[in-house]
Design a protein around this motif. Structure first.
Motif, mmCIF file in Angstrom:
data_model
loop_
_atom_site.group_PDB
_atom_site.id
_atom_site.type_symbol
_atom_site.label_atom_id
_atom_site.label_comp_id
_atom_site.label_asym_id
_atom_site.label_seq_id
_atom_site.Cartn_x
_atom_site.Cartn_y
_atom_site.Cartn_z
ATOM 1 N N HIS A 238 22.854 25.109 43.181
ATOM 2 C CA HIS A 238 24.061 25.299 43.982
ATOM 3 C C HIS A 238 24.795 26.481 43.358
ATOM 4 N N TRP B 49 30.646 30.123 45.802
ATOM 5 C CA TRP B 49 32.049 29.723 45.875
ATOM 6 C C TRP B 49 32.204 28.551 46.833
ATOM 7 N N ASN B 50 32.841 27.489 46.351
ATOM 8 C CA ASN B 50 33.032 26.283 47.138
ATOM 9 C C ASN B 50 34.447 25.759 46.893
ATOM 10 N N ASP C 263 38.933 28.742 46.697
ATOM 11 C CA ASP C 263 37.569 28.441 46.287
ATOM 12 C C ASP C 263 37.355 28.797 44.819
ATOM 13 N N THR D 175 33.674 17.837 45.255
ATOM 14 C CA THR D 175 33.209 18.921 46.123
ATOM 15 C C THR D 175 31.973 18.430 46.851
ATOM 16 N N TYR E 245 28.327 19.554 48.846
ATOM 17 C CA TYR E 245 27.321 20.593 49.043
ATOM 18 C C TYR E 245 26.202 20.019 49.888
ATOM 19 N N THR F 63 33.896 19.969 51.731
ATOM 20 C CA THR F 63 34.069 21.400 51.446
ATOM 21 C C THR F 63 32.800 22.125 51.872
ATOM 22 N N ASP F 64 32.883 23.436 51.994
ATOM 23 C CA ASP F 64 31.733 24.237 52.425
ATOM 24 C C ASP F 64 31.451 25.354 51.432
ATOM 25 N N LEU F 65 30.178 25.509 51.105
ATOM 26 C CA LEU F 65 29.758 26.638 50.283
ATOM 27 C C LEU F 65 29.887 27.916 51.106
ATOM 28 N N THR F 66 30.536 28.926 50.545
ATOM 29 C CA THR F 66 30.728 30.172 51.284
ATOM 30 C C THR F 66 29.491 31.066 51.171
ATOM 31 N N GLU G 213 31.626 31.023 56.655
ATOM 32 C CA GLU G 213 32.558 30.773 55.554
ATOM 33 C C GLU G 213 32.560 31.934 54.560
ATOM 34 N N ARG H 185 34.870 33.493 50.997
ATOM 35 C CA ARG H 185 35.706 32.975 49.912
ATOM 36 C C ARG H 185 37.191 33.105 50.196
#
Length: 564
Positions: free
Chosen positions: A126, A129-130, A149, A172, A174, A232-235, A555, A557
């Motif tokens: 992983h 930025w999240n 993030d 968080t 993922y 949350t979402d990983l950018t 997405e 940051r």
């Protein structure tokens, strides 16, 4: 003036220089913990962990630090900040240990085990930025807005459980998996993310912790009821690359060429008709500009004539040392990461020793190019059996997969009939508008070495899969044919490689405008996109690219607007 010094527990792995610089940027002095007896006397300990869980705990035990740390943490009233692996070691155990070996126990402060992300469901590690979901209202985060993030890079995680929920400061998600991204109980704090690599947001996390030490306000943390469906979402990341080399006067400059040709095309009065090396700026100054403009990562790619003395390449080491003083996002360095012997002295350095010099100078990741192709060829010839001796394997073993990036530089070999290609190569169907010079609708991507000067009989997909098996954590994927053309990324290549591996892929070569970033993220499985010349020449601004991504539902940051 702060009333205490920060005690830094540096057990000898990875880029600790950035943590030092981040603490200094917050206005605090540092003293190193070199003896176990110093732990009990510390006013506040920061433990930045980089590498593998097993090796970290082994070193702590060998140095006699493990039991004094347990004693220090026992009452939860002594200030402590663990970072990444420094958080994971607080748990009872981890699945990250030698294959076939018994699990090494952790410090046992927090109940539970650290486990690995499921590679069949998500890209692992992983990386990127999240966001964070707040479980406690804590003074540690008083300078940080909830939507900002932070930067993660890890393959293992601590799940949120009934046993550890009292510890959870933030969580968080993922790819649907919720994990602990920060903990706090009393004065003991730890983060899975890297505050020293999270820009101004991360510096504000450090500032919050250090001020809580100064003011004794840890006990003000309060529980918050969270929405179980919160996520949350990983950018998607934008990476800026700086090709660094010496010019004709011996100065280190950032340059950029078309398909690796970095000289001006014509110069009046020149014997060769060629101009000098393109000079687009000084490495540290240009990198600092990109940090301020919102680059998510910065890569220094060393293309100078350093290959006879990699470990003595002092100018590049100095670039990293200077850049890490004021740039608090991940820094990658590439070029000459391999084992080699000095023909003059006869002295030999291992790839691990070369990488270690760069890590200690401020690099977070090393990028391996030609050596990765050779290692992949050896792996294929060896029937897929790893020897443990390649540069990828030895560096990954000590510093973790997330510290090893593989740079693949293929060129297209066009074919009209798929069946005409050796079955060991992966043949790709080309998109409309990108067919070959004679109307060919297929190609395979032949890997090159030595800066694109030599082609090898192995394809990009094979190298990517082999590099993953050898322990690499990320792939930087270039297409020589697209380099400097500004016509967009090679989408068929990006799809082929990102679909064949479970580690993150960075798209490189070809970006010319904002829409190309949107296109590669929309139409392929890459997690990041790299560009150089368009940013150097200010053809496109990083902010414009991120705005275009956001408008298209991608997405990007969210960073801090506050001053640290």
């Amino acid at each position: 003036m702060p009333s205490f010094k920060v005690s830094l527990l540096d057990y000898g792995a990875g880029n600790v220089r950035s943590v030092r610089n981040a603490i200094s940027a917050c206005g605090y002095e540092i003293e190193d913990i070199t003896e176990a007896s110093q732990i009990a006397q510390a006013k506040a300990i920061v433990f930045p962990g980089v590498g593998s869980y097993g090796s970290a705990m082994k070193v702590l035990k060998e140095k006699g630090f493990d039991q004094p740390l347990r004693d220090y943490l026992k009452g939860r009233d002594r200030p402590f900040l663990g970072i990444c692996l420094g958080m994971q070691t607080l748990f009872e155990s981890s699945d990250e240990h030698e294959e076939g070996a018994e699990a090494i126990p952790g410090l046992g402060v927090i109940p539970g085990k650290v486990i690995k992300f499921d590679e069949s469901k998500m890209a692992v590690p992983h990386i990127g930025w999240n966001g964070r979901i707040l479980h406690q209202d804590s003074p540690i985060l008083k300078f940080v807005d909830a939507e900002e993030d932070v930067y993660f890079v890890h393959s293992y995680y601590a799940p949120v459980t009934d046993e550890n929920k009292e510890w959870v400061l933030t969580s968080t998600t993922y790819s649907g998996q919720r994990f602990v991204s920060a903990v706090q109980r009393g004065s003991v704090v730890a983060t899975q993310f890297h505050p020293e690599k999270s820009g101004k947001t991360g510096l504000n996390v450090l500032k919050g912790f250090l001020e809580a030490v100064e003011n004794g306000t840890f006990d003000q943390a309060k529980k918050i009821d969270i929405d179980p469906a919160a996520h949350t979402d990983l950018t998607k990341r934008i990476v800026v690359a700086l090709d660094v080399r010496t010019n004709d006067h011996g100065d280190l400059v950032v340059t950029k060429g078309d398909q690796y040709d970095v000289r001006e095309n014509h110069k009046e009065g020149s014997e060769t008709g060629r101009g000098g090396v393109r000079n687009l700026g000084k490495p540290v100054a240009l990198a600092s500009r990109y940090y301020e403009e919102g680059a998510d990562e910065i890569a220094f790619l060393n293309i100078t004539s350093f290959r006879e003395g990699v470990i003595e390449d002092m100018p590049m080491l100095q670039v990293l040392e200077q850049a890490s003083k004021s740039i608090f996002v991940p820094l990658t360095v590439g070029g000459g990461i391999r084992s080699y012997s000095d023909p003059k002295s006869g002295q030999t350095w291992s790839a691990l020793e070369v990488a270690a010099r760069y890590f200690r100078a401020g690099a977070d990741k090393v990028s391996i190019g030609s050596d990765a192709v050779y290692a992949s060829e050896d792996l294929v010839a060896n029937g897929g059996k790893c020897t443990g001796e390649s540069s990828i394997e030895v560096i990954s073993h000590v510093y973790g997969a997330q510290a090893v990036v593989i740079s693949i530089d293929p060129k297209r070999v066009f074919v009209s009939v798929k069946e005409s290609v050796n079955k060991k190569h992966v043949v790709v169907e080309l998109d409309d508008g990108s067919v070959g010079p004679n109307g060919e609708k297929f190609c395979w991507y032949q890997c090159t070495v030595k800066g694109g000067r030599e082609a090898r009989d192995i394809c990009a997909v094979t190298v990517a899969k082999a590099a993953q098996d050898l322990g690499a954590g990320e792939i930087m994927l270039n297409c020589i044919d697209m380099d400097g053309q500004c016509n967009g990324y090679d989408l068929p290549l990006m799809r082929a490689v990102s679909g064949a591996v479970s580690i993150p892929v960075i798209a490189s070569s070809g970006a010319g405008n904002e829409s190309h970033f949107v296109q590669v993220f929309k139409e392929t499985g890459v997690q990041a996109a790299l560009a150089a010349g368009i940013f150097h020449r200010k053809v496109v601004e990083i902010e414009a690219c991120k705005n275009a991504m956001t408008k298209s539902g991608i997405e990007a940051r969210k960073s801090s607007k506050r001053n640290t």
